[in-house]
Each structure stands twice: as C-alpha cells, then as structure tokens.
Design an enzyme around this catalytic site. Structure first.
Site, PDB file in Angstrom:
ATOM      1  N   CYS A   1      -9.985  -0.809  -5.150  1.00 51.92           N
ATOM      2  CA  CYS A   1      -9.299  -0.272  -3.859  1.00 51.92           C
ATOM      3  C   CYS A   1     -10.688   0.144  -2.829  1.00 51.92           C
ATOM      4  O   CYS A   1     -10.426   0.603  -1.885  1.00 51.92           O
ATOM      5  CB  CYS A   1      -8.430   0.869  -4.207  1.00 51.92           C
ATOM      6  SG  CYS A   1      -9.384   2.541  -4.951  1.00 51.92           S
TER       7      CYS A   1
ATOM      8  N   GLU B   1     -14.814   5.756 -10.617  1.00 52.18           N
ATOM      9  CA  GLU B   1     -15.512   5.794  -9.512  1.00 52.18           C
ATOM     10  C   GLU B   1     -17.027   6.498  -9.869  1.00 52.18           C
ATOM     11  O   GLU B   1     -17.861   6.748  -9.116  1.00 52.18           O
ATOM     12  CB  GLU B   1     -15.161   6.393  -8.341  1.00 52.18           C
ATOM     13  CG  GLU B   1     -14.400   7.895  -8.440  1.00 52.18           C
ATOM     14  CD  GLU B   1     -13.407   8.192  -7.718  1.00 52.18           C
ATOM     15  OE1 GLU B   1     -13.801   7.912  -6.194  1.00 52.18           O
ATOM     16  OE2 GLU B   1     -12.698   9.063  -7.801  1.00 52.18           O
TER      17      GLU B   1
ATOM     18  N   ASP C   1     -17.810   4.907  -3.991  1.00 57.10           N
ATOM     19  CA  ASP C   1     -18.485   6.111  -4.877  1.00 57.10           C
ATOM     20  C   ASP C   1     -18.996   5.483  -6.025  1.00 57.10           C
ATOM     21  O   ASP C   1     -20.234   6.043  -6.482  1.00 57.10           O
ATOM     22  CB  ASP C   1     -17.284   7.272  -5.088  1.00 57.10           C
ATOM     23  CG  ASP C   1     -17.267   8.160  -4.135  1.00 57.10           C
ATOM     24  OD1 ASP C   1     -18.281   8.576  -3.565  1.00 57.10           O
ATOM     25  OD2 ASP C   1     -16.159   8.926  -4.148  1.00 57.10           O
TER      26      ASP C   1
ATOM     27  N   HIS D   1     -10.515   4.469  16.452  1.00 51.80           N
ATOM     28  CA  HIS D   1      -9.339   3.779  17.285  1.00 51.80           C
ATOM     29  C   HIS D   1      -9.523   2.649  17.910  1.00 51.80           C
ATOM     30  O   HIS D   1      -8.893   1.624  17.999  1.00 51.80           O
ATOM     31  CB  HIS D   1      -8.763   4.905  18.030  1.00 51.80           C
ATOM     32  CG  HIS D   1      -8.123   6.185  17.409  1.00 51.80           C
ATOM     33  ND1 HIS D   1      -6.894   6.096  16.741  1.00 51.80           N
ATOM     34  CD2 HIS D   1      -8.440   7.232  17.231  1.00 51.80           C
ATOM     35  CE1 HIS D   1      -6.486   6.869  16.014  1.00 51.80           C
ATOM     36  NE2 HIS D   1      -7.493   7.954  16.478  1.00 51.80           N
TER      37      HIS D   1
END
Length: 538
Positions: free
Chosen positions: A497, A426, A450, A185
């Site tokens: 991605c 991946e 990955d 955060h």
C-alpha cells in the site's frame, strides 16, 4: 529557449501560452486600540468568509462534484474551530488587530499540520491557511479569485484550495507551481481534469514569461519556455501519443486484473478520508487497500466518538458496494501535534510513541475505533490492519483485544461481520520475523515508505537526503520478497500500500515475488491494471 524541471503531479503534455498568477498581497492594518471593535471586525469577516465558502461549495458541487465541494465545507468548519477562535481572541486582547490575529493564528495552525510526516496530512495545512487567509483578505479590503482570458498554462507560486476550484476550468491546459506536492489540491484537481501538472519547480515568476509559448512535459517533469522547433515537434508527437495512451486505458475499465499467465492481482486504492471512496469508485478500484484513519482525528479539539467513527467507516463500506475495505487503525504520534492527545514532544517521533504503541497503551482511544470498525463490517467486507508492528506479542495482544470487542458487541445484540486482522509490514523487524507473524494474522500489507526509511536509516522528510533515499535499494526489495514468501508459506495474502505499489517499473517484480494486491491512488488504477494484464508473469 528556457527550460527547467519539477515534480510531476499528473502526467501528459500541454502546449500553450504561459499565464503568470500573482497573488494580491495584503497590508495588515494596526489595531484601532479597542479590542472589542477588533473582535467585532473579525466576527463579521469570519461570517462573510463562511458565506462566501458556502456559495463557492455549491458552485463547485455543480462543476466538480461533492468531493471538491466538501473542501470548501471543511474550510467553513475550520473557521468555527474553537482553538482557532480562542487564539484569535487572545491575540486581539493582547493588542493585535483582527487581521494580524487571523493571519498569525492561521499560520500557526497551518504550520502544525505542515510539520506532520504523513504527506496527505501535511497537504491539509493548505486548507487551514486558505480559510484564515480568506478572512484576512476580507479584513484588508482585498479581492478573491481571478480569471484567464484565453486557454493557457497557469504558472504560480502555489494555489490554495479555493483558488483551484474557482479556476476557469475550460481554459487551464496545465499547472506549474513552485511549491505544492502530489497530494496538494492543485494536483488533485489536475487528476480530476486529466491535465498535466508540475509542482516544486524553480520557475521564475516574473512578467517576462507571461504570454510566452510554453510546454509542460508531465511525464519527465520538464517545462520549456519559447521552445525551439525541434522541441516543439518532439513534444507535439509525445502529446499525440499520450492522448492515444489515455484512450487505450479506458479499455481496461471494468476488466479483471489478470496476467497473461492467469495470475490474479487485485488493484485497490488508497484513500485519506471517507469522501475519497467515491473517487476510488470512479477510478474503477477493486477495493480499498488503505483507508487512513488520521483525518478523523485531526482538525478537532476532542476525540471523535464511536458514533462519528462508525458513520465514517460505514460510509466508505457502503460506497464501495461489496468491495473489500482495508482500514488502517490510527497511526498518529507526537509529530502530529494534536493537543487533546496530550502527547509529549519527542526528539525523534518517527521512532517514538506512535501507531499501535499508542493504541495498545490507550484503551480509551483504541476501543471506540475498533468497535466502530466491527460495527461497519455489518455493511460489507472489512479488513483492519495495524501499523508499526515489531513483535509477536503486540499482535497477540491486539487479537485478544479484538476478541473482547467482538464478544461485547455480540452480547449487546449489535450486528457485525467477519473482519480480517492484518498488519502493516513497515519495519525491518516485522519483515525479518514475518514467518512467525504470518501464523498470527490473516494478511500483510507492506508500507514501503516507512520500510524504506527504516531500512536505509534515512528520514524521508529530509530534502537534503533525497540523493541517498533509494526506494529500489536491494535491501528493501529483499525484505519485500521475504515478506511475500513467508505470507504464502503460511497461507495468507499479502499486498503493498506504499508508493512503490504504483511504480510500474517494479510491477512485474512484485508479481514474481507473489504479491496478491497492489494499492495505489485512484488515478493510477487503470494504468496499473494495464501493466498487470500485459504481464507474462505467473
């Protein structure tokens, strides 16, 4: 002059006095000896905490918007989680005080999230710890919150979600923390506030640096305490240059991501939950390249219903207002430690029963999700991709299942749209047979995190192997080039991605490889678009 390094969570240069934040330590009281009294203490403290979080959510909504306010609302929900409450009650009956039970239960649940291999989910462990610690502080008679008297650089061991949203925003010049991650955060708030931040530093938290002049270089990951004149001059110049750069990025807002050679490359955003879609829109993303589904399953004690999943997906599709939304089906496994899934512990969950391997063998999990995704497609363009693919038979089985779902919904008179079916590439296996897989699907999306891990046989969560983990390894890039080539040979589009999508040093190489789409965190969209627009590649 003292100096050190850390992991940049947001780039930029900040200069100002250091402000060292020390958390108040709680002395946990022993049980009074009456479990009923201790339970009553806990119940009252829990209600007080929920009231505080509700007020804090409203304050945060006014200052930072709905997305940050929902962090507090999620914490309120966590304090009513039955598993958490049962754990506390069991410990109190066993002789623990209310404060001891709340702390140990919170630590246990937080550790379960921290053990996950997904960075986004791992960072959510802080939410659980923050909520339970608020209850503990109330039970111990402590205080929450703090203030700064003048603008400065906040130095802390770590900052919880509730601490970050209570910070005096007009006085924070930068964050420097010993712990944290790029998904914490603190990092998220830094990106919203557009201020530099470093996490995972080795800075010493003592009063000797409090008030000392400090420089944070969020580009290189360095900090300087009591900088010499040469360092100060150089950093002032860098700060001025950084400010000009950020202003220049705004020129690319609303502009198409097209190279000088007229090659279009879509710049999409990765999101972890429905609320993040608004951040993606404010970041000017052209679509969602990865919506993780895991958040919809974690932090609860039963499977989400089809209606709950549908509402979440529909919300994202409507928020994106006609832009493509690529949803990744559930990628969860034994490492996630979600009790209601009933998964056995595995020695190596990264290579185990996870992702599509669960969905293809658990129709009770897969069916509600796919029905929800198809229903959401009636409200805007939706694509769905499946993780951990290694074989052609998996894809064919998925396609058969999706055809059944379409037929069911049509027979029921439920509106659906056209849904592209794609796969995550991946695993090295998927990359090597991508020429065959490309004939079965509508698109590829490369999960570089990955793919790198499996290609190099390196656990990316093992800090001892950081020096061996090379995302730019020739073998990884060769597989990625092969994937793009095979995708285009079959007439389908391909994207990235994973984290490498935001690596500007590789952007031109990815364009040369032929990638049609790059999906990054919302805060990286404009600088990636700038890089693409200035590229000569075709």
């Amino acid at each position: 002059m003292k100096q050190g390094t850390g992991r940049p969570a947001y780039s930029g240069v900040a200069i100002g006095p250091a402000y060292v934040y020390h958390k108040e330590s709680n002395q946990l009281p022993a049980s009074c000896g009456d479990p009923a009294v201790e339970q009553q203490k806990f119940d009252q403290a829990c209600q007080t905490a929920c009231d505080q979080l509700g007020a804090l959510a409203e304050k945060t909504r006014q200052e930072l918007g709905d997305e940050q306010a929902q962090i507090m609302e999620v914490q309120q929900m966590m304090l009513s989680d039955l598993d958490f409450l049962d754990s506390v009650a069991d410990m109190i009956r066993a002789g623990a005080s209310a404060a001891q039970a709340a702390q140990e239960s919170g630590d246990s649940f937080s550790a379960a999230f921290a053990a996950m291999d997904d960075e986004y989910m791992k960072a959510r462990s802080v939410d659980i710890k923050d909520a339970s610690q608020r209850v503990v502080t109330i039970l111990c008679g402590g205080k929450t919150g703090f203030s700064m008297q003048e603008p400065g650089i906040l130095v802390a061991d770590d900052l919880t979600p509730s601490e970050t949203v209570q910070l005096p925003k007009d006085k924070i010049l930068a964050f420097v923390t010993r712990q944290g991650s790029s998904n914490s955060h603190t990092a998220i708030l830094a990106r919203i506030m557009n201020i530099p931040s470093l996490v995972q530093t080795q800075i010493t938290l003592d009063d000797s640096i409090d008030g000392k002049m400090m420089i944070v270089d969020g580009f290189e990951g360095h900090y300087y305490i009591d900088p010499d004149s040469e360092t100060m001059t150089n950093m002032l110049a860098k700060q001025k240059s950084a400010s000009a750069y950020r202003q220049a990025l705004e020129q690319f807002r609303g502009k198409e991501s097209i190279t000088k050679a007229d090659r279009k490359v879509n710049v999409y955003a990765n999101i972890g939950n429905p609320e993040d879609a608004k951040i993606a829109m404010s970041g000017d993303a052209e679509g969602i390249g990865l919506m993780r589904s895991e958040f919809l399953y974690l932090g609860r004690e039963t499977f989400p219903t089809e209606e709950e999943l549908f509402a979440a997906y529909k919300s994202v599709v409507e928020t994106m207002d006609g832009r493509r939304v690529v949803i990744r089906t559930l990628d969860i496994g034994a490492d996630k430690q979600v009790d209601y899934f009933g998964l056995e512990k595995e020695e190596n969950p990264a290579l185990g029963y996870r992702g599509i391997r669960i969905c293809l063998t658990r129709e009770d999990i897969f069916r509600p999700q796919m029905r929800a995704i198809y229903r959401a497609s009636a409200f805007g363009p939706v694509s769905v991709m499946f993780p951990m693919i290694t074989s052609v038979w998996e894809v064919r089985k998925i396609k058969e299942f999706c055809a059944q779902i379409r037929s069911e919904l049509t027979a029921e008179g439920i509106a659906i749209g056209e849904v592209e079916l794609g796969i995550m590439v991946e695993t090295p296996a998927a990359a090597v047979i991508s020429d065959v897989l490309a004939k079965e699907v509508d698109f590829f999306s490369v999960g570089t995190n990955d793919l790198t891990q499996y290609t190099l046989a390196i656990d990316r969560q093992n800090a001892k192997l950081d020096d061996f983990y090379d995302a730019h390894h020739p073998a990884v890039l060769a597989l990625m080039a092969m994937v793009a080539k095979n995708a285009h040979a079959a007439g389908i589009w391909c994207g990235i991605c994973g984290e490498l999508g935001a690596d500007l040093s590789l952007t031109e190489e990815f364009i040369r490889m032929g990638y049609d789409e790059l999906s990054v965190s919302p805060g990286r969209v404009l600088e990636l678009r700038k890089k693409i627009c200035e590229s000569e590649e075709s």
